[in-house]
Design a protein around this motif. Structure first.
Motif, PDB file in Angstrom:
ATOM      1  N   HIS A  99       0.857  -1.177   0.000  1.00 43.70           N
ATOM      2  CA  HIS A  99       0.000   0.000   0.000  1.00 43.70           C
ATOM      3  C   HIS A  99       0.895   1.229   0.000  1.00 43.70           C
ATOM      4  CE1 HIS A  99      -2.776  -3.121   1.318  1.00 43.70           C
ATOM      5  NE2 HIS A  99      -3.772  -2.302   1.057  1.00 43.70           N
ATOM      6  N   HIS A 100       0.413   2.310  -0.611  1.00 50.91           N
ATOM      7  CA  HIS A 100       1.303   3.448  -0.842  1.00 50.91           C
ATOM      8  C   HIS A 100       0.531   4.767  -0.809  1.00 50.91           C
ATOM      9  CE1 HIS A 100       4.797   5.581  -2.368  1.00 50.91           C
ATOM     10  NE2 HIS A 100       4.058   6.101  -3.333  1.00 50.91           N
ATOM     11  N   ILE A 101       1.142   5.768  -0.182  1.00 49.63           N
ATOM     12  CA  ILE A 101       0.594   7.130  -0.142  1.00 49.63           C
ATOM     13  C   ILE A 101       1.745   8.091  -0.430  1.00 49.63           C
ATOM     14  CG2 ILE A 101      -0.552   8.913   1.246  1.00 49.63           C
ATOM     15  CD1 ILE A 101      -1.547   6.625   3.072  1.00 49.63           C
ATOM     16  N   SER A 102       1.611   8.926  -1.458  1.00 48.03           N
ATOM     17  CA  SER A 102       2.636   9.914  -1.775  1.00 48.03           C
ATOM     18  C   SER A 102       2.275  11.263  -1.180  1.00 48.03           C
ATOM     19  CB  SER A 102       2.800  10.051  -3.289  1.00 48.03           C
ATOM     20  OG  SER A 102       3.741  11.072  -3.588  1.00 48.03           O
ATOM     21  N   LEU A 103       3.247  11.880  -0.506  1.00 52.90           N
ATOM     22  CA  LEU A 103       3.071  13.217   0.058  1.00 52.90           C
ATOM     23  C   LEU A 103       4.087  14.172  -0.568  1.00 52.90           C
ATOM     24  CD1 LEU A 103       2.804  12.158   3.821  1.00 52.90           C
ATOM     25  CD2 LEU A 103       0.925  12.530   2.216  1.00 52.90           C
ATOM     26  N   GLY A 104       4.388  14.018  -1.821  1.00 50.82           N
ATOM     27  CA  GLY A 104       5.400  14.847  -2.461  1.00 50.82           C
ATOM     28  C   GLY A 104       6.769  14.215  -2.321  1.00 50.82           C
ATOM     29  N   ASP A 105       7.690  14.915  -1.639  1.00 51.17           N
ATOM     30  CA  ASP A 105       9.037  14.379  -1.444  1.00 51.17           C
ATOM     31  C   ASP A 105       9.113  13.399  -0.281  1.00 51.17           C
ATOM     32  OD1 ASP A 105      10.267  15.549  -3.577  1.00 51.17           O
ATOM     33  OD2 ASP A 105      10.937  17.318  -2.487  1.00 51.17           O
ATOM     34  N   VAL A 106       7.994  13.147   0.364  1.00 49.08           N
ATOM     35  CA  VAL A 106       7.877  12.126   1.404  1.00 49.08           C
ATOM     36  C   VAL A 106       6.768  11.171   0.977  1.00 49.08           C
ATOM     37  CG1 VAL A 106       7.199  11.676   3.796  1.00 49.08           C
ATOM     38  CG2 VAL A 106       8.735  13.585   3.272  1.00 49.08           C
ATOM     39  N   ALA A 107       6.990   9.876   1.167  1.00 47.48           N
ATOM     40  CA  ALA A 107       5.964   8.897   0.819  1.00 47.48           C
ATOM     41  C   ALA A 107       5.879   7.844   1.917  1.00 47.48           C
ATOM     42  CB  ALA A 107       6.277   8.234  -0.519  1.00 47.48           C
ATOM     43  N   LEU A 108       4.673   7.370   2.176  1.00 43.02           N
ATOM     44  CA  LEU A 108       4.429   6.309   3.146  1.00 43.02           C
ATOM     45  C   LEU A 108       4.044   5.037   2.399  1.00 43.02           C
ATOM     46  CD1 LEU A 108       2.169   8.209   5.719  1.00 43.02           C
ATOM     47  CD2 LEU A 108       4.650   7.988   5.749  1.00 43.02           C
ATOM     48  N   SER A 109       4.578   3.910   2.835  1.00 44.77           N
ATOM     49  CA  SER A 109       4.217   2.623   2.234  1.00 44.77           C
ATOM     50  C   SER A 109       4.079   1.587   3.329  1.00 44.77           C
ATOM     51  CB  SER A 109       5.289   2.152   1.239  1.00 44.77           C
ATOM     52  OG  SER A 109       5.469   3.076   0.196  1.00 44.77           O
ATOM     53  N   ARG A 110       3.320   0.558   3.029  1.00 41.55           N
ATOM     54  CA  ARG A 110       3.282  -0.637   3.873  1.00 41.55           C
ATOM     55  C   ARG A 110       3.532  -1.830   2.965  1.00 41.55           C
ATOM     56  NH1 ARG A 110      -1.474  -2.838   7.992  1.00 41.55           N
ATOM     57  NH2 ARG A 110      -0.279  -4.610   8.781  1.00 41.55           N
ATOM     58  N   LEU A 111       4.487  -2.674   3.346  1.00 43.69           N
ATOM     59  CA  LEU A 111       4.911  -3.761   2.467  1.00 43.69           C
ATOM     60  C   LEU A 111       5.119  -5.041   3.256  1.00 43.69           C
ATOM     61  CD1 LEU A 111       6.004  -4.799  -0.293  1.00 43.69           C
ATOM     62  CD2 LEU A 111       8.248  -3.906   0.384  1.00 43.69           C
TER      63      LEU A 111
END
Length: 335
Positions: A60-72
């Protein structure tokens, strides 16, 4: 960290990152998994350890620009060899399970209590257990190093390197920040499309990581620069008035004034009575008020708040009322 806090952290990630709209892929195929993870991170070698095992990968992935959150998770014992990450830092926080992370001359056996912070110049290799399920934060290297240089008041003489092991659950500021970012990103699918808000989130992640986790510049003192003068304050004020609708960081303002971040805050407060970011916040409140009192097609209060970078509607309303002695909805009704 208590069992209740641990359960709460996992519950947050389960609820907020497992949303179908955030799922990047699910696959049993090694090549497909390697390719999809590589798009978000970087090209790498991926191998399943043991012939009897089969991938059950999901990201799962969420982009916040130059920061991104993922769960893998991979769902099998795997070896991952990305080499040097080169252009980004990566914080990996196991929610459950374990992984061995080798980066440069260091290694950690990472688990729910111990995250890893991988620096981009170090050659990296990892082994994730089949039970490993990790929350990850990817941070662009140029933004992080530029921010640190502005804080120090001089260019970096060597690449930024963090300590590999990070007891993130013991760091209340980081733990709360992760919960906040996930909640914000999930409550409003369009939230991260607002440049002002995405920039604020980037700055929170960077400032928290730099201040809360050890690195090779942790003990370096900011350069002594000349005191900020009234003309510097005016220059910053004029810049903020012209760019209040754009993403602005304190580090940008320090560069503009030609002083260190510490000098900027001290001098700005001395001559203006508020910090530069409070001055910007007040400016944006003024612009929000103008929108609310302006044309009838301005929309609703929430839309105006988001347009000017205010993510918390309750706090926006309280700050607005304290500044203008009426609520945003009262201003809108007077339009």
């Amino acid at each position: 960290m208590s069992n209740a806090q641990h359960s709460s952290s996992v519950a947050i990630a389960n609820t907020l990152l497992n949303a179908p709209s955030r799922q990047l892929f699910a696959s049993h195929d090694v090549e497909e998994t390697r390719s999809m993870v590589g798009r978000v991170m970087k090209p790498h070698d991926l191998g399943v350890l043991g012939r009897s095992q089969r991938l059950d990968a999901r990201m799962h992935h969420i982009s916040l620009g130059d920061v991104a959150l993922s769960r893998l998770r991979y769902g099998a014992d795997v070896e991952i060899r990305p080499g040097p990450l080169e252009d980004f830092f990566l914080v990996q926080m196991p929610l459950v399970g374990h992984a061995r992370i080798e980066s440069g001359t260091e290694y950690v056996d990472s688990g729910p209590e111990l995250a890893s912070v991988i620096s981009p110049t170090e050659t990296t290799a990892m082994r994730w257990g089949a039970d490993s399920d990790q929350l990850m934060v990817r941070i662009a290297r140029p933004l992080l190093e530029r921010t640190l240089a502005a804080q120090l008041g001089h260019p970096l003489v060597a690449p930024l390197r963090f300590q590999l092991g990070f007891r993130w659950r013991d760091c209340a500021a980081w733990r709360c920040l992760m919960a906040y970012l996930l909640e914000c990103s999930t409550q409003d699918a369009e939230l991260t499309h607002h440049k002002l808000i995405a920039t604020q989130m980037e700055q929170m992640v960077i400032a928290t990581l730099l201040s809360m986790h050890g690195h090779n510049y942790s003990d370096v003192q900011p350069a002594r620069r000349s005191a900020i003068l009234p003309k510097h304050v005016r220059r910053v004020q004029e810049y903020l008035q012209a760019h209040a609708h754009e993403p602005v960081s304190a580090e940008q303002l320090a560069q503009l004034a030609g002083v260190s971040l510490r000098s900027l805050y001290a001098g700005f407060k001395e001559f203006s009575g508020v910090s530069p970011m409070q001055y910007l916040r007040d400016l944006r409140l003024d612009r929000a008020r103008a929108d609310l009192l302006g044309a009838g097609d301005v929309g609703n209060v929430a839309g105006v708040a988001l347009r000017w970078g205010f993510t918390h509607l309750g706090r926006f309303s309280a700050d607005y009322k304290a500044r203008f002695n009426e609520s945003p909805s009262q201003s809108l009704r007077r339009a």
